[in-house]
Design a protein around this motif. Structure first.
Motif, short mmCIF file in Angstrom:
data_model
loop_
_atom_site.label_atom_id
_atom_site.label_comp_id
_atom_site.label_asym_id
_atom_site.label_seq_id
_atom_site.Cartn_x
_atom_site.Cartn_y
_atom_site.Cartn_z
N HIS A 14 0.82 -1.22 0.00
CA HIS A 14 0.00 0.00 0.00
C HIS A 14 0.85 1.27 0.00
O HIS A 14 0.34 2.37 0.21
N GLY A 15 2.16 1.09 -0.22
CA GLY A 15 3.05 2.24 -0.15
C GLY A 15 3.57 2.43 1.26
O GLY A 15 3.16 1.74 2.20
N ASN A 16 4.47 3.38 1.41
CA ASN A 16 5.08 3.64 2.72
C ASN A 16 5.26 5.14 2.85
O ASN A 16 6.36 5.67 2.74
N VAL A 53 -5.05 8.80 4.62
CA VAL A 53 -5.70 7.52 4.88
C VAL A 53 -6.16 7.45 6.34
O VAL A 53 -7.32 7.20 6.63
N HIS A 54 -5.25 7.69 7.25
CA HIS A 54 -5.61 7.75 8.67
C HIS A 54 -4.48 8.43 9.42
O HIS A 54 -3.37 8.60 8.91
N GLY A 55 -4.76 8.80 10.66
CA GLY A 55 -3.73 9.45 11.46
C GLY A 55 -4.32 9.96 12.76
O GLY A 55 -5.47 9.66 13.12
N SER A 56 -3.55 10.76 13.47
CA SER A 56 -4.00 11.29 14.75
C SER A 56 -3.22 12.54 15.10
O SER A 56 -2.17 12.83 14.51
N VAL A 111 5.99 -0.61 9.11
CA VAL A 111 6.56 -1.95 8.90
C VAL A 111 5.59 -3.02 9.40
O VAL A 111 5.32 -4.02 8.72
N GLU A 112 5.05 -2.82 10.60
CA GLU A 112 4.16 -3.82 11.18
C GLU A 112 2.85 -3.96 10.38
O GLU A 112 2.32 -5.05 10.23
N ALA A 113 2.34 -2.83 9.89
CA ALA A 113 1.04 -2.84 9.21
C ALA A 113 1.15 -3.04 7.70
O ALA A 113 0.14 -3.01 7.00
N ALA A 114 2.36 -3.28 7.21
CA ALA A 114 2.58 -3.35 5.76
C ALA A 114 1.74 -4.42 5.09
O ALA A 114 1.30 -4.25 3.94
N ARG A 115 1.51 -5.53 5.77
CA ARG A 115 0.76 -6.63 5.16
C ARG A 115 -0.74 -6.58 5.47
O ARG A 115 -1.47 -7.51 5.13
N SER A 116 -1.19 -5.52 6.10
CA SER A 116 -2.63 -5.35 6.32
C SER A 116 -3.24 -4.82 5.03
O SER A 116 -2.56 -4.58 4.04
N GLY A 174 -4.42 -1.94 4.69
CA GLY A 174 -4.14 -0.52 4.57
C GLY A 174 -5.17 0.43 5.13
O GLY A 174 -4.98 1.64 5.08
N LEU A 175 -6.27 -0.08 5.67
CA LEU A 175 -7.33 0.79 6.16
C LEU A 175 -7.58 0.57 7.64
O LEU A 175 -8.71 0.55 8.12
#
Length: 326
Positions: free
Chosen positions: A134-136, A170-173, A214-219, A221-222
């Motif tokens: 999903h990009g980085n 996409v998301h954030g805080s 890095v941890e969420a790379a294989r999710s 993306g949402l």
């Protein structure tokens, strides 16, 4: 007790807080804006990120001192606004297949010190690749507590909304956070230095976009990292939650929802709060937001967001922190 209003004096004291590991300052306390975005390979996105750098420069005019050139390993002193033109030129010419990084710091007396600064902004812009389907791409900006209190929380929320509208958010805080040194972020010692504060003050975020990416790379993306006073959601994430009306019904009027171009910002109460588990200061509005967004929270960690020594369980502490409002 559920809320404490942050005074100017209290904010200045928070600016002076240092979180240590073996006598070394590895984190401070302040406000963080942390945003994950898509289309980082596009020139338009990279130029938009550079425009955010320009706005940050204007906000802290004369206080920013150094920047890191692309592919460099040593900082360069800032001289006027030429460095902003440098990043614009790089954004326009670096191949979309290559990532682009930028870092800017504001050191006291313009002398580099090897510790976190409350004046710092950095971004990474990269398109999809095998390790990051999903990009980085992300941008992270820090602010002193005293600055936010002086300018006002509406100012901060409007700034966050404007910056989100400038890219494909996409998301954030945004809100209270432990602040690390940009580039290395929490590293190997940030977790153990900040864990006591994170356990006591649930309103603190753990600002490390590098590890989360890095941890969420294989999710898919949402999924969000966590919530804060302001939680940023793209329209696609809002759809997964059942739509805006469903979301607002769960949040009620105490947690208003604000639009930006491409999504919404959920606000947990009138003012950002730290809370204090030792004094039983509970963050009811944060809890309400967290429960409303629980289904889109990322939890499929392999190593953990918070790296800790062997005496700790990284996964257990990570999950305990992200579930702190459950």
């Amino acid at each position: 007790m559920s809320e404490i209003q942050l005074t100017s004096d209290h904010a200045k004291r928070l600016d002076e807080v240092e979180l240590l590991n073996n006598g070394v300052v590895v984190a401070k306390v302040g406000f963080a804006f942390e945003l994950y975005l898509s289309n980082g390979q596009a020139v338009a996105t990279r130029l938009a990120l550079c425009k955010i750098l320009r706005e940050y420069h204007a906000v802290f005019h004369g206080q920013l001192s150094h920047y890191l050139k692309v592919d460099a390993n040593r900082l360069t002193m800032i001289d006027g606004e030429a460095y902003l033109d440098y990043f614009d030129e790089k954004a326009s010419t670096i191949s979309p297949d290559e990532p682009m990084d930028a870092m800017v710091f504001g050191y006291p007396d313009k002398k580099v010190v090897d510790e976190p600064q409350a004046l710092a902004i950095s971004f990474t812009a990269s398109g999809p690749e095998p390790l990051f389907p999903h990009g980085n791409s992300s941008i992270c900006a820090y602010f002193p507590c005293s600055f936010i209190v002086e300018k006002g929380y509406h100012y901060f929320r409007d700034l966050v909304g404007r910056w989100c509208s400038m890219v494909d958010a996409v998301h954030g805080s945004a809100g209270f956070s432990v602040l690390f040194e940009h580039g290395s972020f929490s590293g190997s010692s940030g977790g153990v230095a900040t864990l006591p504060a994170l356990k006591r003050f649930p309103g603190l975020d753990f600002s490390d976009p590098n590890v989360f990416q890095v941890e969420a790379a294989r999710s898919y993306g949402l999924q969000i990292k966590s919530i804060n006073w302001l939680t940023i959601l793209s329209d696609k994430i809002v759809e997964r939650l059942g739509g805006r009306q469903v979301l607002e019904a769960k949040l009620a009027s105490s947690c208003p929802v604000f639009n930006f171009n491409g999504g919404v910002i959920v606000q947990a109460g009138d003012e950002p709060q730290l809370g204090d588990n030792n004094r039983r200061i509970v963050l009811d509005y944060y809890r309400r937001v967290s429960r409303a967004l629980k289904m889109v929270r990322f939890e499929d960690y392999k190593l953990g967001l918070i790296a800790l020594p062997e005496a700790y369980d990284d996964m257990e502490e990570t999950l305990s922190w992200i579930r702190r409002f459950d």
